[in-house]
Design a protein around this motif. Sequence first.
Motif, PDB file in Angstrom:
ATOM      1  N   GLN A 177     -71.010 -46.324 -20.020  1.00 23.67           N
ATOM      2  CA  GLN A 177     -69.850 -46.267 -19.126  1.00 23.67           C
ATOM      3  C   GLN A 177     -69.809 -47.429 -18.138  1.00 23.67           C
ATOM      4  O   GLN A 177     -68.765 -47.715 -17.554  1.00 23.67           O
ATOM      5  CB  GLN A 177     -69.845 -44.943 -18.357  1.00 23.67           C
ATOM      6  CG  GLN A 177     -69.420 -43.763 -19.223  1.00 23.67           C
ATOM      7  CD  GLN A 177     -69.872 -42.433 -18.658  1.00 23.67           C
ATOM      8  OE1 GLN A 177     -70.248 -42.349 -17.488  1.00 23.67           O
ATOM      9  NE2 GLN A 177     -69.837 -41.404 -19.487  1.00 23.67           N
ATOM     10  N   ASN A 199     -80.396 -39.075 -22.563  1.00 25.68           N
ATOM     11  CA  ASN A 199     -78.968 -38.956 -22.838  1.00 25.68           C
ATOM     12  C   ASN A 199     -78.115 -39.381 -21.647  1.00 25.68           C
ATOM     13  O   ASN A 199     -77.135 -40.112 -21.788  1.00 25.68           O
ATOM     14  CB  ASN A 199     -78.614 -37.503 -23.168  1.00 25.68           C
ATOM     15  CG  ASN A 199     -78.407 -37.341 -24.651  1.00 25.68           C
ATOM     16  OD1 ASN A 199     -78.145 -38.322 -25.351  1.00 25.68           O
ATOM     17  ND2 ASN A 199     -78.536 -36.114 -25.132  1.00 25.68           N
ATOM     18  N   ASN A 237     -75.476 -42.544 -21.337  1.00 24.02           N
ATOM     19  CA  ASN A 237     -74.086 -42.426 -20.895  1.00 24.02           C
ATOM     20  C   ASN A 237     -73.767 -43.384 -19.756  1.00 24.02           C
ATOM     21  O   ASN A 237     -72.726 -44.050 -19.772  1.00 24.02           O
ATOM     22  CB  ASN A 237     -73.773 -40.988 -20.465  1.00 24.02           C
ATOM     23  CG  ASN A 237     -73.721 -40.054 -21.663  1.00 24.02           C
ATOM     24  OD1 ASN A 237     -73.523 -40.498 -22.807  1.00 24.02           O
ATOM     25  ND2 ASN A 237     -73.909 -38.766 -21.418  1.00 24.02           N
TER      26      ASN A 237
END
Lengths: 158, 336
Positions: free
Chosen positions: A86, A78, A82
């Motif tokens: 990003q 996870n 991210n």
Amino acid sequence: MRYKNSIDNIILEIDEQVEKLFYTYVENYDFAVESGGILIGTLNPAYNSVRLTNITEPFPKDIRTQYEFKRSEDGHQNAMNNFWEQSNFRKTYLGEWHTHNQKIPQPSHIDIKNWLKISKKKNNNSEWIFFIIIGTEEICIWTIQNKKIIKLERIENY
Amino acid sequence: MIDLQKEFIEFHDNIKLDDENQKLRDKREILLKKLKNNISDEAASYTTFNQGSYAMGTGIYPEDEDYDIDVGLKFDINKDDYDDAVEPKKWVRDALDGHTKHVDIKRSCVTVTYQENGKSAYHVDFAVYANDNSDGKMYIAKGKEFSDKEYRYWEESDPQGLIKLIKNKYSGDDAAQFRRTIRYIKKWKTHNFSSVGDSAPTGIALTILAYDSCFSVNKTTDWATKKSVYDDFSALHTCIKNIKSRFSYSWSELAQQMCYKISANLPVAPYSNLFSKMTDKQMDELYSRITNMLSKLDEVKGKTKRSEACTILVELFGEEFPVTVDKSIVGTSESA
């Protein structure tokens, strides 16, 4: 902090914030159980370098004892997702780190087997996968080239 | 193959330098003001216009050479009244002299060079034209101050007509892809040839190759949204393939060997061959580099990993090309 693989001249650049985090372990960690996580960063082929920008730290599902660190997928995947999103899809998985209760850390047989297995994975984005062990006094970095384990040399301070 | 359109657009944003650039505008305005205030009373009246790649919308940031700003000065003079074409160039030189470190009368322009930290940071090229001629055409002043008379002359020129041709070749989003493709090729050139000497083709030579039928728009229509979807990689690939096939293989007297050669004429006066300054050997070298680029692009086509495709494109174009990666699968790990 810059590290070099003297054989292929690949350079690993470690961001200051990551370096600081590693040194917090060297200085403050009690090494009662092992810690670890994944290495995350960007590829910079124009300079034959790889930049280590982030790491993950232990998540609850990881198994941690005095002599082993079994990293689960939980949490780390996870976090990786991210960072990837990003960063406009630039950040990638670059390898593993863990702690050893040794002054100058040395990889165990289990470590070496694990590193060879990870380096062989077909879905690695980076041609170079790095492995870091944090000891009680020193931090050492290795990579795999042609199935051989090569230790990186530190070439420069910030 | 992998969809790299986002990467190409980001790459384009990283390299494009256009007339909107404030730094370039400022430098130009400062010099034009100096020219206006200092030009001698004997000089004829003039109007100015922007020429060169920024005006065409095909400018890129220089890699190691300095910024180059092109300005045209149209003097209201009849070339027949100025036997010495260098005379109006001296008006410009004298007006700007003393304000900067270097003002030189070059063959085709008056060049003002600004230095920053001991290195040439940017230069402004003023091309001087006679614009009130009996035949209604415009002529550029050629020659240096102390050139022999035969090297000081007026040559028919139509820089504004050239800008119009390039700008009007396509419209809207198609024109944008045309300009992007030209910038990709120019960036490839900057990255793969050193800036000194004539061994590299000029930017305008590459632009004209694209203009003159090597480029074609590459887009598809998204049936759901009815919008055009542009494919810059394929547009570039086709353009390079077409440029490669423009070369002809023939004997070179000069090099005493077979060489690949290319030519492309300026589509406006003076209709000159834009590759005339390259030797046969240099053109042959250009051919092999174009061939190499094409095979690298073919390699990109075959890649299934984003990072590997981008790595090849970085090799071709430099670090301005972004390196994106596929989603990482972290798996598990066992340490002891």
